[in-house]
Design an enzyme around this catalytic site. Structure first.
Site, PDB file in Angstrom:
ATOM      1  N   ALA A   9     156.321  56.418 -36.656  1.00 46.79           N
ATOM      2  CA  ALA A   9     155.513  56.994 -37.730  1.00 46.79           C
ATOM      3  C   ALA A   9     154.457  56.035 -38.258  1.00 46.79           C
ATOM      4  O   ALA A   9     153.597  56.431 -39.043  1.00 46.79           O
ATOM      5  CB  ALA A   9     156.414  57.452 -38.882  1.00 46.79           C
ATOM      6  N   GLY A  10     154.509  54.788 -37.841  1.00 47.37           N
ATOM      7  CA  GLY A  10     153.542  53.792 -38.300  1.00 47.37           C
ATOM      8  C   GLY A  10     152.230  53.887 -37.549  1.00 47.37           C
ATOM      9  O   GLY A  10     152.050  54.713 -36.647  1.00 47.37           O
ATOM     10  N   GLY A  11     151.308  52.998 -37.914  1.00 45.17           N
ATOM     11  CA  GLY A  11     149.982  53.036 -37.301  1.00 45.17           C
ATOM     12  C   GLY A  11     150.005  52.791 -35.808  1.00 45.17           C
ATOM     13  O   GLY A  11     149.366  53.516 -35.027  1.00 45.17           O
ATOM     14  N   ILE A  12     150.736  51.766 -35.377  1.00 42.91           N
ATOM     15  CA  ILE A  12     150.859  51.505 -33.941  1.00 42.91           C
ATOM     16  C   ILE A  12     151.657  52.612 -33.277  1.00 42.91           C
ATOM     17  O   ILE A  12     151.291  53.136 -32.226  1.00 42.91           O
ATOM     18  CB  ILE A  12     151.522  50.140 -33.686  1.00 42.91           C
ATOM     19  CG1 ILE A  12     150.649  49.006 -34.195  1.00 42.91           C
ATOM     20  CG2 ILE A  12     151.804  49.949 -32.183  1.00 42.91           C
ATOM     21  CD1 ILE A  12     151.320  47.637 -34.156  1.00 42.91           C
ATOM     22  N   ASP A  34     161.916  57.029 -36.438  1.00 45.84           N
ATOM     23  CA  ASP A  34     161.456  56.245 -37.577  1.00 45.84           C
ATOM     24  C   ASP A  34     162.366  56.521 -38.754  1.00 45.84           C
ATOM     25  O   ASP A  34     162.967  57.596 -38.839  1.00 45.84           O
ATOM     26  CB  ASP A  34     160.007  56.593 -37.937  1.00 45.84           C
ATOM     27  CG  ASP A  34     159.291  55.428 -38.627  1.00 45.84           C
ATOM     28  OD1 ASP A  34     159.643  55.118 -39.790  1.00 45.84           O
ATOM     29  OD2 ASP A  34     158.391  54.818 -38.016  1.00 45.84           O
ATOM     30  N   ARG A  87     151.280  35.923 -38.742  1.00 45.05           N
ATOM     31  CA  ARG A  87     152.419  36.666 -38.193  1.00 45.05           C
ATOM     32  C   ARG A  87     153.756  36.086 -38.646  1.00 45.05           C
ATOM     33  O   ARG A  87     154.741  36.807 -38.785  1.00 45.05           O
ATOM     34  CB  ARG A  87     152.322  36.718 -36.665  1.00 45.05           C
ATOM     35  CG  ARG A  87     151.177  37.605 -36.170  1.00 45.05           C
ATOM     36  CD  ARG A  87     151.094  37.600 -34.650  1.00 45.05           C
ATOM     37  NE  ARG A  87     150.034  38.473 -34.156  1.00 45.05           N
ATOM     38  CZ  ARG A  87     148.783  38.095 -33.959  1.00 45.05           C
ATOM     39  NH1 ARG A  87     148.415  36.859 -34.252  1.00 45.05           N
ATOM     40  NH2 ARG A  87     147.892  38.948 -33.489  1.00 45.05           N
ATOM     41  N   ASP A 150     146.243  40.744 -26.166  1.00 46.45           N
ATOM     42  CA  ASP A 150     145.445  39.529 -26.019  1.00 46.45           C
ATOM     43  C   ASP A 150     144.572  39.590 -24.772  1.00 46.45           C
ATOM     44  O   ASP A 150     143.428  39.120 -24.775  1.00 46.45           O
ATOM     45  CB  ASP A 150     146.372  38.302 -25.960  1.00 46.45           C
ATOM     46  CG  ASP A 150     147.189  38.144 -27.229  1.00 46.45           C
ATOM     47  OD1 ASP A 150     146.652  38.388 -28.315  1.00 46.45           O
ATOM     48  OD2 ASP A 150     148.392  37.810 -27.117  1.00 46.45           O
ATOM     49  N   ARG A 153     141.685  42.241 -25.374  1.00 49.64           N
ATOM     50  CA  ARG A 153     140.691  41.671 -26.287  1.00 49.64           C
ATOM     51  C   ARG A 153     139.822  40.652 -25.563  1.00 49.64           C
ATOM     52  O   ARG A 153     138.593  40.662 -25.685  1.00 49.64           O
ATOM     53  CB  ARG A 153     141.404  40.993 -27.453  1.00 49.64           C
ATOM     54  CG  ARG A 153     141.898  41.918 -28.538  1.00 49.64           C
ATOM     55  CD  ARG A 153     142.760  41.190 -29.538  1.00 49.64           C
ATOM     56  NE  ARG A 153     143.002  41.974 -30.742  1.00 49.64           N
ATOM     57  CZ  ARG A 153     143.960  41.736 -31.620  1.00 49.64           C
ATOM     58  NH1 ARG A 153     144.796  40.719 -31.425  1.00 49.64           N
ATOM     59  NH2 ARG A 153     144.102  42.496 -32.685  1.00 49.64           N
ATOM     60  N   HIS A 177     151.773  34.731 -28.858  1.00 48.47           N
ATOM     61  CA  HIS A 177     151.016  35.858 -29.407  1.00 48.47           C
ATOM     62  C   HIS A 177     150.693  35.606 -30.878  1.00 48.47           C
ATOM     63  O   HIS A 177     150.808  36.490 -31.712  1.00 48.47           O
ATOM     64  CB  HIS A 177     151.823  37.160 -29.235  1.00 48.47           C
ATOM     65  CG  HIS A 177     151.103  38.394 -29.679  1.00 48.47           C
ATOM     66  ND1 HIS A 177     149.921  38.816 -29.101  1.00 48.47           N
ATOM     67  CD2 HIS A 177     151.394  39.301 -30.646  1.00 48.47           C
ATOM     68  CE1 HIS A 177     149.527  39.927 -29.684  1.00 48.47           C
ATOM     69  NE2 HIS A 177     150.397  40.240 -30.644  1.00 48.47           N
ATOM     70  N   MET A 227     146.373  47.939 -30.455  1.00 49.22           N
ATOM     71  CA  MET A 227     147.739  47.597 -30.048  1.00 49.22           C
ATOM     72  C   MET A 227     148.420  48.799 -29.424  1.00 49.22           C
ATOM     73  O   MET A 227     149.179  48.658 -28.457  1.00 49.22           O
ATOM     74  CB  MET A 227     148.536  47.103 -31.260  1.00 49.22           C
ATOM     75  CG  MET A 227     149.941  46.600 -30.911  1.00 49.22           C
ATOM     76  SD  MET A 227     149.974  45.101 -29.909  1.00 49.22           S
ATOM     77  CE  MET A 227     150.770  45.708 -28.426  1.00 49.22           C
TER      78      MET A 227
END
Length: 317
Positions: A9-12, A34, A87, A150, A153, A177, A227
């Site tokens: 349910a999160g952004g990622i 979730d 992080r 990584d 990007r 990371h 991500m």
């Protein structure tokens, strides 16, 4: 093929789930879990997309139902970064989340491939490994830190700088990371000439790309969409390898060979197969600049790994 997203349910999780609904092989099952009840709505929403991938949502009372029969478990669950945080600041909350989810995987689908996305990844992968060991089901060839972000990007930034097709280049990225532990091997990008100044600038941008997004979102989260794309790419590579596709290669944060001079866990190029990591591939010679960066980050990465290992040891006392 059954894939479960833990923290869907999160952004990622939502971005990842959308991509998997569109990209998993026909006949696959996608389970979304979730603790937030909205996950049932996310599953209902995705189920309206016309692909032959069955989607089901599961809330906190039915984690085992989400995991039963799972082939691949992806874990983006946890709190995101906010401005001023790195992080490692996420550790206190996210360490326990990863531990509990991996314990559930060990109980319900101990042979599953596990992709850790939750930060701080340098530490959470070690937490997952120690948790699986405590359950007697650890298989180092099936536990991965998803560092694909990584790589994509680095490839994007190099292509933008040089005005070339991003599909035509590959940028190896090894190490960890987080910040200086991310080591892009810009000296090994075939067909691209980079000056010393460009290499220094690109390296710094790649290492700090997560902060770039956190600051741009002004307190409203971190890198979720990119991500999600990176994790989907890694998952689809795992699916292809499980199904017998040959020469599937990705960079991923794994337990290293005991004979390696690198840290115990390290992001490396690997050849994937039906059993997970078939072979750890050499990353080649480094430039003097890259050797110095590697020497400067090794102790930090070792400290991150030990933090995760010690967390599990303390929790078992």
């Amino acid at each position: 093929m059954k894939v479960v997203v833990l923290g869907a349910a999160g952004g990622i999780g939502q971005a990842l789930s959308l991509l998997l609904k569109s990209q998993l092989p026909s006949g696959s099952e996608l389970s979304l879990f979730d603790v937030a009840p909205v996950v049932l709505g996310v599953a209902a929403d995705l189920s309206h997309i016309p692909t032959n991938v069955k989607v089901r949502g599961f809330t906190k009372d039915n984690l085992s139902g989400a995991l039963n029969g799972c082939d691949i478990a992806l874990i983006p669950a946890g709190v995101p970064r906010k401005p001023g945080m790195d992080r490692s600041d996420l550790f206190n909350t996210n360490a326990g989340i990863v531990q509990s989810l991996v314990e559930a995987i060990a109980d319900s689908c101990p042979d599953a491939f596990i992709g850790i996305i939750t930060n701080p990844m340098n530490t959470t992968v070690a937490i997952a490994a120690e948790t699986l060991k405590s359950k007697g089901v650890y298989n180092k060839n099936k536990l991965f830190g998803v560092t694909t972000l990584d790589v994509i990007r680095a490839e994007t930034f190099v292509a933008e700088l040089k005005g070339i097709d991003v599909e035509s280049i590959h940028v190896p990225v090894i190490g960890g990371h987080s910040g200086k532990t991310i080591l892009p091997l810009l000296s090994r990008v075939n067909g691209v000439e980079l000056s010393s100044e460009e290499i220094v600038s690109l390296t710094e941008r790649i290492q700090n790309a997560g902060t770039e997004v956190v600051e741009a979102k002004a307190g409203n989260g971190g890198a979720t969409l990119s991500m999600g794309q990176a994790a989907a790419r890694f998952c689809i590579s795992l699916v292809r390898a499980i199904q017998g596709k040959k020469n599937v290669i990705e960079y991923t944060y794994i337990e290293n060979d005991s004979s390696s001079s690198d840290t115990e866990f390290f992001s490396l190029p690997v050849r994937l197969g039906p059993g997970g990591v078939e072979e750890i591939l050499p990353y080649g010679n480094l430039s003097d600049f890259e050797e110095q960066l590697k020497a400067n980050m090794v102790e930090s990465l070792r400290s991150d790994i030990k933090l995760g290992q010690d967390f599990i040891k303390r929790s078992k006392i």
